[in-house]
Design a protein around this motif. Structure first.
Motif, PDB file in Angstrom:
ATOM      1  N   ILE A  18      20.578 -19.138 -20.689  1.00 44.74           N
ATOM      2  CA  ILE A  18      19.347 -19.152 -21.469  1.00 44.74           C
ATOM      3  C   ILE A  18      18.185 -19.204 -20.490  1.00 44.74           C
ATOM      4  N   VAL A  19      17.343 -18.165 -20.546  1.00 44.49           N
ATOM      5  CA  VAL A  19      16.154 -18.085 -19.708  1.00 44.49           C
ATOM      6  C   VAL A  19      14.967 -17.972 -20.658  1.00 44.49           C
ATOM      7  N   ILE A  20      14.062 -18.956 -20.597  1.00 46.90           N
ATOM      8  CA  ILE A  20      12.906 -18.994 -21.485  1.00 46.90           C
ATOM      9  C   ILE A  20      11.674 -18.553 -20.705  1.00 46.90           C
ATOM     10  N   CYS A  21      10.906 -17.637 -21.330  1.00 48.55           N
ATOM     11  CA  CYS A  21       9.694 -17.107 -20.699  1.00 48.55           C
ATOM     12  C   CYS A  21       8.488 -17.295 -21.609  1.00 48.55           C
ATOM     13  N   ASN A  22       7.319 -17.432 -20.978  1.00 50.10           N
ATOM     14  CA  ASN A  22       6.083 -17.436 -21.754  1.00 50.10           C
ATOM     15  C   ASN A  22       5.624 -15.993 -21.933  1.00 50.10           C
ATOM     16  N   LEU A  23       4.478 -15.793 -22.563  1.00 50.90           N
ATOM     17  CA  LEU A  23       4.019 -14.431 -22.845  1.00 50.90           C
ATOM     18  C   LEU A  23       3.522 -13.681 -21.617  1.00 50.90           C
ATOM     19  N   GLU A  24       3.363 -14.383 -20.510  1.00 52.96           N
ATOM     20  CA  GLU A  24       3.028 -13.720 -19.248  1.00 52.96           C
ATOM     21  C   GLU A  24       4.294 -13.366 -18.484  1.00 52.96           C
ATOM     22  N   HIS A  25       5.454 -13.551 -19.129  1.00 52.61           N
ATOM     23  CA  HIS A  25       6.778 -13.257 -18.575  1.00 52.61           C
ATOM     24  C   HIS A  25       7.181 -14.212 -17.455  1.00 52.61           C
ATOM     25  N   TYR A  29      11.888 -21.926 -17.912  1.00 51.32           N
ATOM     26  CA  TYR A  29      13.085 -22.772 -17.986  1.00 51.32           C
ATOM     27  C   TYR A  29      14.332 -21.912 -17.858  1.00 51.32           C
ATOM     28  N   MET A  30      15.314 -22.433 -17.139  1.00 49.74           N
ATOM     29  CA  MET A  30      16.657 -21.843 -17.073  1.00 49.74           C
ATOM     30  C   MET A  30      17.650 -22.968 -17.299  1.00 49.74           C
ATOM     31  N   ASN A  31      18.595 -22.775 -18.212  1.00 48.70           N
ATOM     32  CA  ASN A  31      19.617 -23.803 -18.375  1.00 48.70           C
ATOM     33  C   ASN A  31      20.613 -23.698 -17.212  1.00 48.70           C
ATOM     34  N   PRO A  32      21.493 -24.702 -17.034  1.00 49.43           N
ATOM     35  CA  PRO A  32      22.437 -24.653 -15.911  1.00 49.43           C
ATOM     36  C   PRO A  32      23.298 -23.393 -15.891  1.00 49.43           C
ATOM     37  N   ALA A  33      23.693 -22.891 -17.061  1.00 50.36           N
ATOM     38  CA  ALA A  33      24.506 -21.669 -17.101  1.00 50.36           C
ATOM     39  C   ALA A  33      23.719 -20.479 -16.543  1.00 50.36           C
ATOM     40  N   ALA A  34      22.428 -20.404 -16.845  1.00 46.67           N
ATOM     41  CA  ALA A  34      21.595 -19.323 -16.321  1.00 46.67           C
ATOM     42  C   ALA A  34      21.407 -19.465 -14.818  1.00 46.67           C
ATOM     43  N   ALA A  35      21.154 -20.672 -14.357  1.00 44.27           N
ATOM     44  CA  ALA A  35      20.971 -20.891 -12.918  1.00 44.27           C
ATOM     45  C   ALA A  35      22.222 -20.458 -12.160  1.00 44.27           C
ATOM     46  N   SER A  36      23.386 -20.748 -12.719  1.00 42.39           N
ATOM     47  CA  SER A  36      24.644 -20.365 -12.090  1.00 42.39           C
ATOM     48  C   SER A  36      24.869 -18.855 -12.172  1.00 42.39           C
ATOM     49  N   ARG A  37      24.608 -18.282 -13.340  1.00 38.56           N
ATOM     50  CA  ARG A  37      24.826 -16.845 -13.544  1.00 38.56           C
ATOM     51  C   ARG A  37      23.954 -16.001 -12.611  1.00 38.56           C
ATOM     52  N   TYR A  38      22.721 -16.430 -12.410  1.00 36.16           N
ATOM     53  CA  TYR A  38      21.767 -15.639 -11.621  1.00 36.16           C
ATOM     54  C   TYR A  38      21.563 -16.193 -10.211  1.00 36.16           C
TER      55      TYR A  38
END
Length: 123
Positions: A18-25, A29-38
């Motif tokens: 899960i990667v959360i972005c604001n409207l400026e992209h 926030y990145m959850n632990p699964a996202a940090a590991s995946r990327y």
């Protein structure tokens, strides 16, 4: 405990990235699964950077189109973007809105289609 702590715990325990972005992209926030995946792209160090830096020109154009679609109508909240054949998953972009329905950001949702292999209630 305030409700936001529960939501944060749900996101952090999710096995999907899960990667959360604001409207400026900007990745906020990145959850632990996202940090590991990327991790090969920088992992948790990507927080604070533009998500657009991680995509090619065609993908950046599609992201911008989806954001415009989200802004058109408060009912426009999720769109199917991709099927990853190798991982057997569908990928969606999901709008994030505040209490009055104003678009405040977005995230990418992964839904895996493989049956669970873990035994039921396996402790």
């Amino acid at each position: 405990m305030e409700l936001s702590k529960y939501f944060q715990s749900i996101i952090e325990q999710d096995r999907c990235a899960i990667v959360i972005c604001n409207l400026e992209h900007k990745i906020i926030y990145m959850n632990p699964a996202a940090a590991s995946r990327y991790v090969k792209s920088g992992g948790a160090e990507l927080v604070g950077n533009s998500l657009l830096n991680c995509h090619n020109a065609q993908s950046r154009e599609q992201i911008e189109k989806v954001i415009s679609w989200f802004k058109e109508n408060k009912e426009h909240n999720i769109i199917y973007t991709f099927h990853n054949e190798k991982e057997n998953k569908d990928v969606y972009m999901v709008a994030l809105r505040d209490e009055d329905g104003t678009l405040i950001g977005y995230y990418e949702k992964h839904e895996y289609r493989n049956a669970e292999k873990e035994e039921l209630y396996h402790y």
